[in-house]
Structures are given as C-alpha cells and as structure tokens.
Design a protein around this motif. Structure first.
Motif, PDB file in Angstrom:
ATOM      1  N   LEU A 226       0.832  -1.201   0.000  1.00  0.00           N
ATOM      2  CA  LEU A 226       0.000   0.000   0.000  1.00  0.00           C
ATOM      3  C   LEU A 226       0.864   1.246   0.000  1.00  0.00           C
ATOM      4  CD1 LEU A 226      -1.536   0.678   3.535  1.00  0.00           C
ATOM      5  CD2 LEU A 226       0.283  -0.988   3.140  1.00  0.00           C
ATOM      6  N   ALA A 227       0.243   2.355  -0.362  1.00  0.00           N
ATOM      7  CA  ALA A 227       0.934   3.639  -0.390  1.00  0.00           C
ATOM      8  C   ALA A 227       0.067   4.686   0.283  1.00  0.00           C
ATOM      9  CB  ALA A 227       1.241   4.062  -1.818  1.00  0.00           C
ATOM     10  N   THR A 228       0.693   5.511   1.104  1.00  0.00           N
ATOM     11  CA  THR A 228       0.008   6.656   1.700  1.00  0.00           C
ATOM     12  C   THR A 228       0.478   7.925   1.006  1.00  0.00           C
ATOM     13  OG1 THR A 228      -0.198   5.576   3.856  1.00  0.00           O
ATOM     14  CG2 THR A 228      -0.356   7.974   3.818  1.00  0.00           C
ATOM     15  N   ARG A 229      -0.479   8.742   0.577  1.00  0.00           N
ATOM     16  CA  ARG A 229      -0.181  10.041   0.004  1.00  0.00           C
ATOM     17  C   ARG A 229      -0.346  11.077   1.111  1.00  0.00           C
ATOM     18  NH1 ARG A 229      -0.384  10.133  -5.781  1.00  0.00           N
ATOM     19  NH2 ARG A 229       0.301  12.292  -5.514  1.00  0.00           N
ATOM     20  N   HIS A 230       0.774  11.615   1.584  1.00  0.00           N
ATOM     21  CA  HIS A 230       0.751  12.524   2.726  1.00  0.00           C
ATOM     22  C   HIS A 230       0.490  13.978   2.341  1.00  0.00           C
ATOM     23  CE1 HIS A 230       2.111   9.603   5.756  1.00  0.00           C
ATOM     24  NE2 HIS A 230       2.822   9.073   4.774  1.00  0.00           N
ATOM     25  N   SER A 231       0.625  14.296   1.070  1.00  0.00           N
ATOM     26  CA  SER A 231       0.386  15.666   0.636  1.00  0.00           C
ATOM     27  C   SER A 231      -1.047  15.798   0.134  1.00  0.00           C
ATOM     28  CB  SER A 231       1.377  16.061  -0.446  1.00  0.00           C
ATOM     29  OG  SER A 231       1.291  15.166  -1.536  1.00  0.00           O
ATOM     30  N   LEU A 232      -1.425  17.032  -0.192  1.00  0.00           N
ATOM     31  CA  LEU A 232      -2.826  17.303  -0.523  1.00  0.00           C
ATOM     32  C   LEU A 232      -3.210  16.843  -1.918  1.00  0.00           C
ATOM     33  CD1 LEU A 232      -5.431  18.543   0.498  1.00  0.00           C
ATOM     34  CD2 LEU A 232      -4.649  20.754  -0.347  1.00  0.00           C
ATOM     35  N   VAL A 233      -2.272  16.818  -2.864  1.00  0.00           N
ATOM     36  CA  VAL A 233      -2.537  16.414  -4.240  1.00  0.00           C
ATOM     37  C   VAL A 233      -3.592  17.319  -4.872  1.00  0.00           C
ATOM     38  CG1 VAL A 233      -2.736  14.408  -5.760  1.00  0.00           C
ATOM     39  CG2 VAL A 233      -2.298  14.056  -3.339  1.00  0.00           C
ATOM     40  N   SER A 234      -3.451  18.623  -4.695  1.00  0.00           N
ATOM     41  CA  SER A 234      -4.459  19.554  -5.196  1.00  0.00           C
ATOM     42  C   SER A 234      -4.411  19.672  -6.711  1.00  0.00           C
ATOM     43  CB  SER A 234      -4.231  20.938  -4.597  1.00  0.00           C
ATOM     44  OG  SER A 234      -4.436  20.919  -3.213  1.00  0.00           O
ATOM     45  N   PRO A 235      -5.590  19.740  -7.373  1.00  0.00           N
ATOM     46  CA  PRO A 235      -5.612  20.141  -8.776  1.00  0.00           C
ATOM     47  C   PRO A 235      -5.159  21.600  -8.893  1.00  0.00           C
ATOM     48  CG  PRO A 235      -7.724  19.192  -8.051  1.00  0.00           C
ATOM     49  CD  PRO A 235      -6.908  19.442  -6.831  1.00  0.00           C
ATOM     50  N   PRO A 236      -4.592  22.051 -10.023  1.00  0.00           N
ATOM     51  CA  PRO A 236      -4.363  21.246 -11.229  1.00  0.00           C
ATOM     52  C   PRO A 236      -3.261  20.213 -11.008  1.00  0.00           C
ATOM     53  CG  PRO A 236      -3.340  23.402 -11.453  1.00  0.00           C
ATOM     54  CD  PRO A 236      -4.117  23.440 -10.177  1.00  0.00           C
TER      55      PRO A 236
ATOM     56  N   ASP B  97      -0.248  17.478 -11.627  1.00  0.00           N
ATOM     57  CA  ASP B  97       0.909  17.207 -12.480  1.00  0.00           C
ATOM     58  C   ASP B  97       0.551  15.933 -13.236  1.00  0.00           C
ATOM     59  OD1 ASP B  97       3.287  16.334 -13.600  1.00  0.00           O
ATOM     60  OD2 ASP B  97       4.509  17.034 -11.919  1.00  0.00           O
ATOM     61  N   THR B  98      -0.011  16.113 -14.412  1.00  0.00           N
ATOM     62  CA  THR B  98      -0.630  14.997 -15.120  1.00  0.00           C
ATOM     63  C   THR B  98       0.328  13.837 -15.335  1.00  0.00           C
ATOM     64  OG1 THR B  98      -2.141  16.513 -16.238  1.00  0.00           O
ATOM     65  CG2 THR B  98      -1.862  14.330 -17.215  1.00  0.00           C
ATOM     66  N   ALA B  99       1.542  14.132 -15.796  1.00  0.00           N
ATOM     67  CA  ALA B  99       2.504  13.062 -16.056  1.00  0.00           C
ATOM     68  C   ALA B  99       2.839  12.303 -14.779  1.00  0.00           C
ATOM     69  CB  ALA B  99       3.767  13.638 -16.685  1.00  0.00           C
ATOM     70  N   ALA B 100       3.041  13.037 -13.684  1.00  0.00           N
ATOM     71  CA  ALA B 100       3.397  12.396 -12.416  1.00  0.00           C
ATOM     72  C   ALA B 100       2.253  11.524 -11.902  1.00  0.00           C
ATOM     73  CB  ALA B 100       3.769  13.455 -11.383  1.00  0.00           C
TER      74      ALA B 100
ATOM     75  N   LYS C   7       1.922   8.339 -13.995  1.00  0.00           N
ATOM     76  CA  LYS C   7       2.988   7.405 -13.623  1.00  0.00           C
ATOM     77  C   LYS C   7       2.651   6.712 -12.296  1.00  0.00           C
ATOM     78  CE  LYS C   7       7.110   8.928 -14.299  1.00  0.00           C
ATOM     79  NZ  LYS C   7       8.410   9.646 -14.112  1.00  0.00           N
ATOM     80  N   PHE C   8       2.203   7.506 -11.305  1.00  0.00           N
ATOM     81  CA  PHE C   8       1.857   6.917 -10.011  1.00  0.00           C
ATOM     82  C   PHE C   8       0.719   5.912 -10.163  1.00  0.00           C
ATOM     83  CE2 PHE C   8      -0.831   6.815  -6.243  1.00  0.00           C
ATOM     84  CZ  PHE C   8       0.080   6.443  -5.261  1.00  0.00           C
ATOM     85  N   ASN C   9      -0.333   6.279 -10.887  1.00  0.00           N
ATOM     86  CA  ASN C   9      -1.501   5.409 -10.968  1.00  0.00           C
ATOM     87  C   ASN C   9      -1.260   4.176 -11.829  1.00  0.00           C
ATOM     88  OD1 ASN C   9      -3.457   6.565  -9.219  1.00  0.00           O
ATOM     89  ND2 ASN C   9      -3.700   8.268 -10.653  1.00  0.00           N
ATOM     90  N   LEU C  10      -0.279   4.226 -12.718  1.00  0.00           N
ATOM     91  CA  LEU C  10       0.110   3.002 -13.413  1.00  0.00           C
ATOM     92  C   LEU C  10       0.817   2.047 -12.457  1.00  0.00           C
ATOM     93  CD1 LEU C  10       1.327   4.414 -16.854  1.00  0.00           C
ATOM     94  CD2 LEU C  10      -0.719   3.024 -16.426  1.00  0.00           C
TER      95      LEU C  10
ATOM     96  N   GLY D 116      -9.896  12.075  -8.491  1.00  0.00           N
ATOM     97  CA  GLY D 116     -10.006  12.852  -9.708  1.00  0.00           C
ATOM     98  C   GLY D 116      -8.762  12.844 -10.573  1.00  0.00           C
ATOM     99  N   ALA D 117      -7.704  12.209 -10.108  1.00  0.00           N
ATOM    100  CA  ALA D 117      -6.449  12.195 -10.858  1.00  0.00           C
ATOM    101  C   ALA D 117      -6.538  11.255 -12.052  1.00  0.00           C
ATOM    102  CB  ALA D 117      -5.307  11.769  -9.941  1.00  0.00           C
ATOM    103  N   PRO D 118      -5.745  11.476 -13.081  1.00  0.00           N
ATOM    104  CA  PRO D 118      -5.800  10.621 -14.281  1.00  0.00           C
ATOM    105  C   PRO D 118      -5.504   9.157 -13.963  1.00  0.00           C
ATOM    106  CG  PRO D 118      -4.530  12.619 -14.712  1.00  0.00           C
ATOM    107  CD  PRO D 118      -4.791  12.592 -13.243  1.00  0.00           C
TER     108      PRO D 118
END
Length: 364
Positions: free
Chosen positions: A106-116, A118-121, A124-127, A148-150
């Motif tokens: 598993l992975a924890t995302r500690h930051s907010l990941v606010s839109p807009p 970073d589409t490429a990043a 890559k993460f979701n792959l 909501g991320a790609p």
C-alpha cells in the motif's frame, strides 16, 4: 507481521515523524518493523536505530537500479507488508514488493494532491498503483483529489486520518503568562507562507503588545523570513528556534498553534497541539480546514490574508471563554479521531485485508 516502511528519507518532517511514531508503536505491538530510506538516514532515522528498529539507506541510484535493489531486498526479507509513503518511494518499491510476494502493498499520500494535477506524475503513479492493494489519503479532501487524478483506481482509495502521539503535559521553563504565545512547528518552506503569519502578527501586535510568535523548525526560506521579521520590527516579538527534536516544551508553553500554509495535508503539529487542547489559527486549506470544521477547535482565514488572520489572533487573546471552548473542542476531537493508536489500528486492518474488499466494519 513483518512490516517494511519505504520513505524518501528520515530527515525531520511531518510524514517522517508519522512513520517514526507508527514504526515504534508497531514494534511495541510485536511486529518486525524495518524502515528503508532512499536518500538520507536523517536524525529521525538515527533515533529509530537507537530504538532498535532496523533502519537503513538504500542509496541514490538510477530509477531502474533502485527498483531492482528493492526487489532483491524484499526477496531476501520476505515481508508481509510493504508500506510506501508518497509517490517516489511507491515508484521505487511497489513493483518489487508485489513480485516478492508481499501479502499487502500500500501507499500513503501525505500531501494534498491539489488540482491542477501534475498529469505526467499522476499517470505514472496510478500506473504503478496497479501493484498496490490500497492507496491511502490522509484526509477526505486528499482522497477526493486522488479520485479525480488521471487513471485513478477508485476502489483502491481509502482514508486513514493521520494520528499523533500526544504531547505530554508538563511544566515548561519557557512559559511566561505575561505573553500570549503563538506557536508554529514545521518545515520552514515556501508552501507554509510564513510571511503571511509574520504580517498578521505585526498587525495584531500593534493592538496587543503581549503577543509573541515562536517558529520551531528550519528550512530553505528561514533567512528571508528573518529579514521580513526585521523589516516589520518584530525582532523582539518573533523567535526562530531552528530545528528541535524535542518540541514538548514549546507546546506546553504556547497558547495557540498557528499555520498560514497555501496548501496543506494533515500536519502533525496541528494534531499535537490538539492533544494538549491548544486552539488553532490556520488558513482554510486542505486537511486543516477539514479538521477545524470537524472539531470546532480553531479559527480560519483565507490564504494570504494577514488582516483576517490578525483578527483571529486578537479574538483568541481578547476572549478567554472562546479560547477555552476551542481548546476543549480540539482535545475532545483528538481523542476520538486522531490518536496514534487509532491510526495504527486502521492501518492494521488494511494490512490484514490484502486485496480483499473491506467490509463496512473494517473500513477506516
């Protein structure tokens, strides 16, 4: 269980503090815990080694070489759980953990990941997230942003609120009841927008000379902030304490916690302040807004608005009844939602579930 936490480094920071506290509690509960840092051991890593937790640095290398290093390590260790913290460690370790047969990755995302985004990043993460059983957001707004991320896998995303060990109540030689002390504890970085906090303190100080601000932490913008403080004639009002391993004396001497970030997840220092019943003055962003809305434990202002923040500071100083009520709200919500034990229990349920869908009773 044999648990491996994968991080970028164990230098001082909120996510790193969380990993250190979680690792200690897991060890106390009888688990075999290892912390793997990619870049630097850091002061927090050194302390974990002193506490008997296996902590080591993988060493910076080409991405493909790092992936292979983790694969070899996991095949040797045979961990039950590999818990990655933030995107880079996930990209480095998730595939190796899955190939090595870990029962839960598993992975924890500690930051907010606010839109807009970073589409490429995020792509890559979701792959790479196809190798994960769970993606954890540390508050509801983080989870919503992740969804909501790609290429996001909605069924993988689950919320686990950050938890923090309580600050122990004690007498502090730093406490002086002749002053009203605002406390910031954290990394002194641009995203924290401490210039706005300094301006707010400058405005409030003209009406309330008892006000003082302590900034506990270090980072790349400290020198510029010290210059701003001098320009605002706050040299006798603001103290820059630098990085401190032991922050209990500062919390016990403070009257309120203050944060003016432009973007924020769920900061450990806010939870630590709540554990002591300290009200908060914060910007209405991310997890801070979510927690203040949930708890009723603080006052909020818009990002980059020192005048409104100054008004909030003055309200706390001038209204002891309000201050006490906010503090009570904060401490009660900490006990019901944000203890270290509650966070550890939520992660333990995820660890045990593997890829099996969670029942309503199991869901954090």
């Amino acid at each position: 269980m044999k648990i491996v936490h994968v991080v970028y480094s164990m230098e001082m920071g909120g996510a790193e503090m969380l990993v250190a506290q979680l690792s200690r509690l897991q060890q106390k509960k009888g688990h075999d815990v290892t912390v793997c840092a990619y870049s630097k051991l850091g002061i927090l890593g050194e302390r974990l080694i002193e506490d008997g937790i296996n902590t080591h640095v993988m060493g910076e290398a080409h991405p493909a070489k790092t992936v292979l290093r983790y694969l070899r390590l996991f095949r040797k260790m045979r961990p039950d759980v590999v818990h990655c913290h933030n995107p880079a460690p996930t990209l480095q370790a998730a595939l190796g953990a899955r190939l090595a047969g870990a029962s839960c990755v598993l992975a924890t995302r500690h930051s907010l990941v606010s839109p807009p985004y970073d589409t490429a990043a995020e792509i890559k993460f979701n792959l790479v997230a196809r190798c994960l059983d769970w993606i954890v957001g540390i508050c509801d707004i983080t989870c919503n942003n992740l969804r909501g991320a790609p290429l996001a896998r909605l069924d993988q995303i689950v919320r686990v609120y950050n938890g923090a060990a309580p600050v122990q109540t004690s007498a502090s030689v730093l406490r002086d009841d002749n002053f009203f002390t605002l406390l910031f504890v954290g990394r002194v970085a641009a995203i924290k927008d401490l210039g706005t906090l300094l301006k707010a303190v400058s405005i409030a100080h003209t009406k309330e000379p008892r006000l003082r601000l302590w900034i506990v932490g270090d980072g790349p913008v400290r020198a510029s902030l010290e210059s701003i403080a001098r320009d605002l004639h706050l040299s006798d009002v603001v103290t820059f304490w630098g990085e401190q391993m032991q922050t209990e004396r500062f919390f016990n001497a403070a009257d309120a916690v203050a944060m003016s970030s432009t973007s924020e997840g769920l900061p450990m220092s806010l939870l630590q302040g709540m554990s002591l019943g300290l009200p908060a003055v914060v910007t209405a962003v991310g997890g801070m807004k979510e927690i203040v809305d949930l708890s009723g434990g603080g006052l909020m202002s818009p990002v980059g608005d020192p005048a409104t923040m100054a008004g909030s500071i003055l309200r706390l100083i001038e209204d002891p009844v309000l201050r006490a009520q906010l503090g009570t709200n904060a401490s009660e919500t900490y006990r019901t939602e944000f203890t270290l034990e509650q966070m550890e229990s939520a992660y333990a349920r995820l660890y045990r579930s593997g890829r099996r869908p969670l029942t309503d009773d199991e869901r954090p």
